[in-house]
Enzyme design. Structure first.
Site, PDB file in Angstrom:
ATOM      1  N   ASP A  10       8.420  -6.145  -2.257  1.00 41.17           N
ATOM      2  CA  ASP A  10       7.378  -5.220  -2.670  1.00 41.17           C
ATOM      3  C   ASP A  10       6.499  -5.945  -3.696  1.00 41.17           C
ATOM      4  OD1 ASP A  10       6.007  -2.746  -2.981  1.00 41.17           O
ATOM      5  OD2 ASP A  10       7.177  -2.352  -4.786  1.00 41.17           O
ATOM      6  N   ASP A  12       3.984  -4.299  -6.441  1.00 43.49           N
ATOM      7  CA  ASP A  12       3.880  -3.694  -7.764  1.00 43.49           C
ATOM      8  C   ASP A  12       5.259  -3.324  -8.305  1.00 43.49           C
ATOM      9  OD1 ASP A  12       0.950  -3.690  -7.554  1.00 43.49           O
ATOM     10  OD2 ASP A  12       1.278  -2.102  -6.069  1.00 43.49           O
ATOM     11  N   ASP A  22       4.572   8.671 -17.374  1.00 39.70           N
ATOM     12  CA  ASP A  22       5.531   9.775 -17.226  1.00 39.70           C
ATOM     13  C   ASP A  22       6.696   9.402 -16.312  1.00 39.70           C
ATOM     14  OD1 ASP A  22       4.004  11.477 -18.879  1.00 39.70           O
ATOM     15  OD2 ASP A  22       2.732  12.041 -17.178  1.00 39.70           O
ATOM     16  N   ALA A  25       5.746   5.012 -11.398  1.00 41.09           N
ATOM     17  CA  ALA A  25       5.044   3.730 -11.293  1.00 41.09           C
ATOM     18  C   ALA A  25       3.782   3.860 -10.445  1.00 41.09           C
ATOM     19  CB  ALA A  25       5.969   2.682 -10.675  1.00 41.09           C
ATOM     20  N   THR A  58       3.446  -4.154   0.946  1.00 39.54           N
ATOM     21  CA  THR A  58       3.051  -3.267  -0.143  1.00 39.54           C
ATOM     22  C   THR A  58       2.255  -2.064   0.330  1.00 39.54           C
ATOM     23  OG1 THR A  58       1.764  -3.179  -2.217  1.00 39.54           O
ATOM     24  CG2 THR A  58       1.048  -4.783  -0.581  1.00 39.54           C
ATOM     25  N   ASN A  59       2.616  -0.882  -0.165  1.00 37.64           N
ATOM     26  CA  ASN A  59       1.808   0.322   0.026  1.00 37.64           C
ATOM     27  C   ASN A  59       0.676   0.317  -0.997  1.00 37.64           C
ATOM     28  OD1 ASN A  59       3.678   1.205   1.910  1.00 37.64           O
ATOM     29  ND2 ASN A  59       4.583   2.762   0.589  1.00 37.64           N
ATOM     30  N   GLN A  60      -0.540   0.544  -0.545  1.00 39.48           N
ATOM     31  CA  GLN A  60      -1.679   0.656  -1.442  1.00 39.48           C
ATOM     32  C   GLN A  60      -2.473   1.919  -1.089  1.00 39.48           C
ATOM     33  OE1 GLN A  60      -2.268  -1.281  -4.134  1.00 39.48           O
ATOM     34  NE2 GLN A  60      -0.372  -2.380  -3.680  1.00 39.48           N
ATOM     35  N   HIS A  94      -3.158   3.135   3.750  1.00 36.60           N
ATOM     36  CA  HIS A  94      -3.312   4.548   4.082  1.00 36.60           C
ATOM     37  C   HIS A  94      -2.823   5.467   2.973  1.00 36.60           C
ATOM     38  CE1 HIS A  94      -2.820   2.398   8.028  1.00 36.60           C
ATOM     39  NE2 HIS A  94      -4.001   2.967   8.164  1.00 36.60           N
ATOM     40  N   CYS A 102       2.946   2.378   9.129  1.00 34.96           N
ATOM     41  CA  CYS A 102       3.174   1.201   8.286  1.00 34.96           C
ATOM     42  C   CYS A 102       3.572   1.548   6.853  1.00 34.96           C
ATOM     43  CB  CYS A 102       1.947   0.296   8.271  1.00 34.96           C
ATOM     44  SG  CYS A 102       0.372   1.092   7.851  1.00 34.96           S
ATOM     45  N   ARG A 103       3.325   2.777   6.424  1.00 32.17           N
ATOM     46  CA  ARG A 103       3.616   3.121   5.037  1.00 32.17           C
ATOM     47  C   ARG A 103       5.122   3.231   4.810  1.00 32.17           C
ATOM     48  NH1 ARG A 103       1.808   5.254   0.308  1.00 32.17           N
ATOM     49  NH2 ARG A 103       3.192   6.804  -0.669  1.00 32.17           N
TER      50      ARG A 103
END
Length: 205
Positions: A10, A12, A22, A25, A58-60, A94, A102-103
């Site tokens: 991953d 980030d 809070d 991330a 990576t998910n963006q 997405h 893909c997420r």
């Protein structure tokens, strides 16, 4: 890279600093906030010297949610490539509700990378800091390693191992690959630690 093991990472919270608010991330949205974590470039280099291709998955969702320009994310990834010798970076752009394949926690990015690079997922590793990384890795058939950053969301998915830093994850991967150390299950609280990575680095230039 034909039919061998790879290490999926991953982005980030694993390679670069995630912004935590809070107890949750978030990916950085400004180029000046994109900071490589101490030890991450060396960790990637160590994996590649050991023969492991390293693929960032990576998910963006900020792209799909119109909160960040895709060019900014691309610039971040270019900076990452210049510092850490990763073999590829695959991005899901997405939003959370778009229903893509893909997420993460879906395994689409890992399967796409495996097809592209000839990777055997069954002997590969997925390293992430969130439950969705663990879930994606498990669905793809990988050995899953959670970097526990203490987020409030927890990790409902059961990883194969828990560590505190990326260098610690690399040490575990190398130990397993050399069969020089028995890997104990998560319930025995196996935690590889490298306290040198607990501070953030300076911004990447």
């Amino acid at each position: 890279m034909t039919g061998g093991a790879a290490v999926f990472l991953d982005r980030d919270g694993v390679l670069n600093r995630a912004l935590v608010r809070d107890g949750k991330a978030f990916a950085p949205r400004r180029l000046q906030d994109f900071r490589l974590l101490p030890g991450s470039a060396a960790a990637v280099a160590t994996l590649r010297r050991a023969g492991f291709p390293t693929i960032v998955v990576t998910n963006q969702p900020d792209i799909g949610n119109k909160l960040v320009d895709p060019a900014i994310v691309a610039a971040m990834n270019d900076r990452l490539r210049r510092r850490a010798p990763v073999d590829d970076i695959l991005v899901c752009p997405h939003g959370q509700t778009e229903g893509c394949s893909c997420r993460k926690p879906k395994p689409g990015l890992l399967r796409d990378a495996a097809a592209r690079h000839g990777i055997d997922l069954s002997i590969s590793y997925m390293v992430g800091d969130r439950w969705s990384d663990v879930a994606a890795g498990r669905q793809a058939g990988c050995f899953t390693i959670l970097i526990d950053r203490g987020y409030r969301e927890g990790c409902p998915e059961r990883p194969d191992a828990v560590v505190a830093t990326l260098p610690a994850a690399v040490a575990l991967i190398l130990a397993r690959s050399l069969k020089s150390e028995e890997v104990r299950p998560v319930e025995e609280s196996m935690r590889y630690r490298d306290e040198t990575e607990l501070a953030w680095s300076e911004p990447i230039g």
